[in-house]
Write an enzyme that holds these catalytic residues in place. Structure first.
Site, mmCIF file in Angstrom:
data_model
loop_
_atom_site.group_PDB
_atom_site.id
_atom_site.type_symbol
_atom_site.label_atom_id
_atom_site.label_comp_id
_atom_site.label_asym_id
_atom_site.label_seq_id
_atom_site.Cartn_x
_atom_site.Cartn_y
_atom_site.Cartn_z
ATOM 1 N N LEU A 252 0.813 -1.221 0.000
ATOM 2 C CA LEU A 252 0.000 0.000 0.000
ATOM 3 C C LEU A 252 0.842 1.266 0.000
ATOM 4 O O LEU A 252 0.404 2.322 -0.455
ATOM 5 C CB LEU A 252 -0.928 0.007 1.220
ATOM 6 C CG LEU A 252 -1.975 -1.105 1.294
ATOM 7 C CD1 LEU A 252 -2.714 -1.045 2.622
ATOM 8 C CD2 LEU A 252 -2.959 -1.000 0.138
ATOM 9 N N GLY A 253 2.047 1.190 0.568
ATOM 10 C CA GLY A 253 2.889 2.374 0.638
ATOM 11 C C GLY A 253 4.125 2.129 1.465
ATOM 12 O O GLY A 253 4.329 1.041 2.020
ATOM 13 N N PHE A 257 9.301 4.061 8.802
ATOM 14 C CA PHE A 257 9.836 2.887 9.493
ATOM 15 C C PHE A 257 9.572 1.582 8.753
ATOM 16 O O PHE A 257 9.773 0.519 9.283
ATOM 17 C CB PHE A 257 9.244 2.794 10.901
ATOM 18 C CG PHE A 257 9.796 3.829 11.831
ATOM 19 C CD1 PHE A 257 11.057 3.697 12.352
ATOM 20 C CD2 PHE A 257 9.067 4.954 12.155
ATOM 21 C CE1 PHE A 257 11.588 4.650 13.198
ATOM 22 C CE2 PHE A 257 9.577 5.910 13.000
ATOM 23 C CZ PHE A 257 10.842 5.759 13.520
ATOM 24 N N ASP A 371 3.186 13.776 15.545
ATOM 25 C CA ASP A 371 3.473 13.625 14.109
ATOM 26 C C ASP A 371 2.191 13.693 13.279
ATOM 27 O O ASP A 371 1.974 12.876 12.393
ATOM 28 C CB ASP A 371 4.218 12.314 13.852
ATOM 29 C CG ASP A 371 4.930 12.306 12.503
ATOM 30 O OD1 ASP A 371 5.185 13.394 11.956
ATOM 31 O OD2 ASP A 371 5.241 11.216 11.988
#
Length: 528
Positions: A252-253, A257, A371
């Site tokens: 998916l991506g 990390f 984040d």
């Protein structure tokens, strides 16, 4: 290049973060440079850069906003310190050109400084770079207690507190093995250290056994955490089968990390699996954070953790599958963002706000995400937002309001200034990130590269300029201006976004106030 005093694991982590950032924000550029706080820098180009002194542009300044006392004396002491460090750095050797030190300035206070060149420079070019970079200090940080000047080939940082690892720098300065006396000294230090560690380990082992016998209740919370996580364990074979052995077709991506894969369990349930990178000496803390935090969090605007796998060198997190991937794939895509009319964008803004409020005030834990950005907001089949990626999150006690860290994590552009410069974070840090998100959702532009014809500028500065000039409608995505969205509601949300990105953290509203404003028909600055 990492700062000379940074240890290897922190260096690796910084380089991985900065790599991911450059890929996100500079996807098509032939050359780019990025600095991650004062820890590492990464530069690439389609031209030869090794052994070549590069002078700005580009360059970057960061400064402390507090004034130094007796500035003339302060300036003279700083100049003396930098002159001394420049020579030490320039002739530091073929693999490192870094030097740090301190000097006593006015009012018996000390100034600490660190200078560094890229190791490919000659001593002459290193010295020249540091001289020119020092000339930027009066322009960026005149009269200030601290500052950083980043140049492509060198950097300078000074503060009124010790910010570098002096022990590490001294270790790097030790002579090579050709010096017999120093070799003997090093061997003695190693032997003594090993013996001391063995004695300490035995002592701690005895002490720990006594504490376990006398106070078994103290481990209750840890045991509960272990039991909670044990119940969420998945077998590696199950995850491999679900993702077709992590095939590229199911990818998916890619995140900071590791990669994320789509999968399907034997019962037909679709899942998303985050696979932490094996070849990086990092991720353990972030992995533990997400397991323990998300196992305790339940909210419709937070991504749901289904389980994890820690087996055969694999660290895997298993989430619910969110059909429409991340928000950034919509709002920054010229075609897809036309699907996001004002009704959907307003729904997304409100959902993100409710998710953050839950983290800050309504859950059994007080959590600072640290984040928040579009790629960490996922959209389900009904375009409901779900906040994801809690690897950087910090847990607060109910009575705590702020904390400090020397390890700056997150993504520049979304960081509050007090966090990026001083390492201070609080719930107001997340409020700042939320404000940036709101302005990006309304404008359809990234915060660091707003395009207006041939010009590229910072989204926040563009927003403030138009707010002051009374031309706020210039901020709005042209698609929204031509749709049926209420311009008054859009203007109200821009106002909320600007309240959230104020430089002074105390001036920003809480998320409870933000939700109240989102559901109101007027804004009154005197109420927060």
């Amino acid at each position: 290049m990492c700062r000379g005093d940074v240890q290897l694991p922190e260096c690796r982590e910084c380089i991985q973060n900065i790599t991911a950032g450059l890929l996100d924000f500079c996807p098509n550029q032939k050359q780019a440079i990025a600095w991650y706080w004062n820890i590492c820098m990464l530069r690439y180009s389609n031209k030869t850069i090794l052994g070549t002194l590069a002078t700005p542009p580009p360059g970057l300044w960061v400064r402390d906003t507090r004034n130094a006392t007796s500035y003339e004396q302060f300036k003279a002491s700083l100049r003396t310190l930098l002159d001394n460090l420049r020579g030490r750095a320039a002739y530091g050797g073929p693999l490192r050109k870094v030097a740090a030190g301190n000097v006593t300035a006015t009012d018996f206070q000390s100034i600490y400084a660190l200078v560094q060149c890229t190791p490919d420079l000659s001593p002459e070019d290193c010295g020249k770079c540091l001289i020119e970079a020092a000339k930027d200090i009066p322009r960026c940080c005149d009269g200030m207690r601290g500052g950083i000047v980043f140049w492509p080939s060198c950097n300078i940082r000074f503060e009124m507190y010790s910010f570098y690892n002096e022990t590490r720098l001294q270790e790097l300065a030790l002579p090579g093995e050709g010096d017999g006396s120093n070799t003997t000294r090093i061997v003695i230090i190693i032997v003594v250290s090993i013996v001391a560690c063995v004695i300490l380990a035995v002592f701690l082992g005895v002490l720990l056994r006594k504490r376990i016998k006398r106070k078994p209740r103290e481990t209750h919370e840890t045991v509960d955490d272990i039991r909670t996580t044990e119940s969420l364990k998945y077998a590696l074979s199950t995850i491999r089968d679900a993702t077709n052995d992590f095939s590229n077709d199911n990818k998916l991506g890619q995140g900071g990390f590791g990669a994320v894969y789509k999968g399907k369990l034997p019962n037909g349930e679709e899942i998303a699996v985050k696979r932490l990178s094996k070849d990086s000496g990092q991720g353990d803390l972030e992995f533990k954070n997400e397991v323990l935090l998300l196992a305790k969090l339940q909210h419709r605007n937070l991504v749901r953790l289904l389980g994890f796998c820690l087996e055969a060198m694999e660290k895997l997190l298993v989430y619910e599958f969110v059909q429409n991937a991340s928000l950034d794939l919509f709002i920054f895509d010229p075609t897809k963002r036309t699907y996001l009319d004002w009704k959907r964008r307003y729904k997304i803004i409100g959902g993100i706000a409710r998710g953050i409020l839950y983290l800050h005030e309504d859950s059994q834990l007080r959590i600072i995400h640290r984040d928040l950005k579009p790629s960490n907001v996922l959209l389900d089949g009904s375009m409901n937002p779900k906040i994801a990626d809690f690897g950087m999150a910090r847990l607060f006690g109910q009575d705590e309001t702020q904390d400090y860290t020397s390890r700056i994590v997150g993504t520049y552009g979304y960081m509050a200034p007090e966090y990026a410069i001083h390492g201070q974070f609080s719930i107001k840090s997340d409020v700042f990130s939320f404000g940036v998100l709101v302005l990006e959702i309304i404008s359809g532009q990234r915060n660091n590269c707003l395009r207006r014809g041939e010009n590229v500028e910072n989204l926040l500065s563009f927003a403030w300029k138009n707010w002051r000039d009374g031309t706020t409608e210039n901020m709005v995505d042209p698609f929204l201006r031509s749709s049926s969205g209420s311009m008054s509601d859009i203007m109200r949300c821009i106002h909320i976004g600007l309240l959230c990105v104020q430089e002074n953290a105390a001036d920003r509203p809480t998320m409870a106030s933000v939700i109240l404003m989102l559901n109101s028909f007027s804004l009154n600055g005197s109420t927060y």
